[in-house]
Design an enzyme around this catalytic site. Structure first.
Site, PDB file in Angstrom:
ATOM      1  N   TYR A   1      44.262  48.727  38.945  1.00 36.09           N
ATOM      2  CA  TYR A   1      43.245  49.769  38.771  1.00 36.09           C
ATOM      3  C   TYR A   1      43.755  51.148  39.204  1.00 36.09           C
ATOM      4  CZ  TYR A   1      39.837  46.005  38.047  1.00 36.09           C
ATOM      5  OH  TYR A   1      39.161  44.916  37.578  1.00 36.09           O
TER       6      TYR A   1
ATOM      7  N   LYS B   1      49.331  35.324  40.046  1.00 36.28           N
ATOM      8  CA  LYS B   1      49.909  34.700  38.861  1.00 36.28           C
ATOM      9  C   LYS B   1      51.428  34.806  38.987  1.00 36.28           C
ATOM     10  CE  LYS B   1      48.167  33.841  35.194  1.00 36.28           C
ATOM     11  NZ  LYS B   1      48.018  32.491  34.572  1.00 36.28           N
TER      12      LYS B   1
ATOM     13  N   ASP C   1      44.141  31.657  37.670  1.00 32.34           N
ATOM     14  CA  ASP C   1      43.345  30.991  36.623  1.00 32.34           C
ATOM     15  C   ASP C   1      42.932  29.590  37.072  1.00 32.34           C
ATOM     16  OD1 ASP C   1      46.058  30.386  36.522  1.00 32.34           O
ATOM     17  OD2 ASP C   1      46.121  30.135  34.349  1.00 32.34           O
TER      18      ASP C   1
ATOM     19  N   ASP D   1      38.284  41.022  41.679  1.00 34.60           N
ATOM     20  CA  ASP D   1      37.097  41.540  41.002  1.00 34.60           C
ATOM     21  C   ASP D   1      36.411  40.398  40.246  1.00 34.60           C
ATOM     22  OD1 ASP D   1      35.278  43.293  39.961  1.00 34.60           O
ATOM     23  OD2 ASP D   1      36.690  44.432  38.746  1.00 34.60           O
TER      24      ASP D   1
ATOM     25  N   ASP E   1      33.044  37.835  41.690  1.00 35.92           N
ATOM     26  CA  ASP E   1      31.801  37.779  40.910  1.00 35.92           C
ATOM     27  C   ASP E   1      31.482  36.341  40.519  1.00 35.92           C
ATOM     28  OD1 ASP E   1      31.295  40.432  41.068  1.00 35.92           O
ATOM     29  OD2 ASP E   1      31.387  40.844  38.923  1.00 35.92           O
TER      30      ASP E   1
END
Ligand code: NAD
Length: 368
Positions: A142, A192, A225, A249, A253
């Site tokens: 970001y 990852k 993942d 992020d 959530d």
């Protein structure tokens, strides 16, 4: 010794409504537990823009840097949607996070007993769930450069850069290990590393910090993942999860939704320790300003109340009083007193925002 200081920034929409209930609770702790705060209040977001032409005045920013903790409601609203990007309400919040250098975002996913039926997952998967996701908040994709949309031949290319330095990874890893020592003593780090160099470095640095400074904490690594799958399959296997800005992020959530309503979700963003040993800290509910219900008395104040409980625990070292407040919220829900977002019974009468706050006060009184 002087009282600990608290800057309250109610913000826009339902922010001031839910914060009014937190003010009652702060007063209760002063009157009944001898835990008195020096509270000041100021503007952030759209209301700050209306008064000062900026979503966060420099004086407010300076105050935020000085106090022991900042408690924020929510910012934003449709009347501000057309403002220039640089003065949008959210810029006030982003400025606070950036200038206070709040690099560790704590997002608990905790299932209150009374709400176990509210999850989209089976009750036995979520009942008793208590995990903490720590998301790196000030770096990663970001913020990384280069970024932008450029022209390459005949087409446009969108570019963002995932970038982490060792020290950025190390400090958030330390936050996770410290947190684990106060909880279940387990950290799972997610990245990852199979496809991203920044993930390889993330895994290496987290392991190095562990081996050198926190060998007593149980550490595991998981691809992000796979982590998402495990979070929905059997979330109770986790205690503390530490991950980067982007994966955090998404995963925070996902984990939050395991437990029911947006009106129940608190958060904390912590930075480096100040001279008095307390971390720079901003506490806020996960939800936004909910313009669709603002002014109707329908807002659930629990997320904001539970954010104050996090402040008691992480800024003021009063885990005992944080437990008391969290239990009071659970007791109220158990009594069937709920705002509209937590009612799935046809014909039931929802509690208003202030009735919910009063019920929490009554449960606190009953705890004495
Ligand atoms: P939102 O979180 O405000 O609302 C989403 C839905 O959840 C709405 O239906 C709302 O009524 C409901 N809801 C939210 N909080 C609730 C509560 N405490 N009790 C009961 N119901 C609740 O998200 P949105 O609608 O996407 O955004 C509205 C505004 O808030 C926008 O301007 C957005 O930019 C802003 N926003 C601010 C923050 C923040 O301040 N941290 C976060 C998200 C969105």
């Amino acid at each position: 010794m002087s009282n600990p200081s608290l800057l309250i920034l109610p913000g826009d929409g339902i922010g001031p409504e839910v914060m009014a209930e937190v003010r009652k609770i702060i007063d209760w702790f002063g009157a009944k537990r001898g835990l008195t705060f020096d509270v000041s209040e100021d503007l952030v977001g759209g209301c700050a823009y209306d008064k000062h032409g900026t979503p966060l005045h420099d004086d407010t920013m300076a105050k935020a840097q000085e106090v022991d903790a900042v408690l924020l409601g929510a910012v934003g609203g449709p009347q501000y949607d057309k403002l220039d990007f640089s003065v949008k309400p959210e810029r006030g919040l982003l400025r606070l996070r950036k200038e206070m250098d709040l690099y560790a975002n704590l997002r608990p996913a905790q299932c209150f007993d009374a709400l176990a039926d509210f999850s989209s997952l089976k009750k036995d998967v979520v009942a008793g769930l208590d995990i903490m996701i720590i998301r790196e908040l000030t770096s990663g994709v970001y913020f990384g450069e280069p970024r932008g949309i450029i022209k390459e031949g005949n087409e446009r290319v969108g570019i963002n850069t995932q970038r982490y330095t060792e020290s950025e990874i190390a400090r958030v890893a330390r936050s996770a290990f410290e947190m684990a020592r106060k909880r279940g003593n387990k950290v799972c780090s997610m990245e990852k590393a199979n496809v991203m160099e920044s993930g390889i470095l993330w895994r290496d640095v987290v392991q190095e910090i562990h081996d050198a400074e926190y060998p007593d904490v149980e550490l595991s690594h998981m691809y992000a993942d796979a982590g998402a799958m495990q979070l929905t399959r059997w979330p109770k296997q986790f205690d503390v999860i530490v991950t980067d800005n982007l994966f955090g992020d998404l995963l925070s959530d996902l984990a939050a939704m395991l437990t029911g309503s947006l009106g129940m979700l608190p958060s904390a963003s912590l930075g480096a320790p100040m001279a008095n040993g307390r971390p720079k800290a901003l506490y806020e509910p996960v939800h936004g300003s909910a313009p669709d219900i603002a002014g109707t008395g329908k807002a659930n104040p629990c997320a904001c109340i539970l954010s104050f409980a996090m402040a008691l625990r992480y800024s003021f070292d009063r885990g005992d009083e944080a437990d008391r407040l969290e239990k009071a919220v659970n007791d109220v829900l158990g009594q069937g007193i709920r705002t509209a977002d937590l009612l799935n019974v046809e014909g039931a009468t929802p509690a208003t925002t202030s009735e919910m706050g009063d019920a929490v006060i009554a449960a606190l009184d009953a705890s004495l």
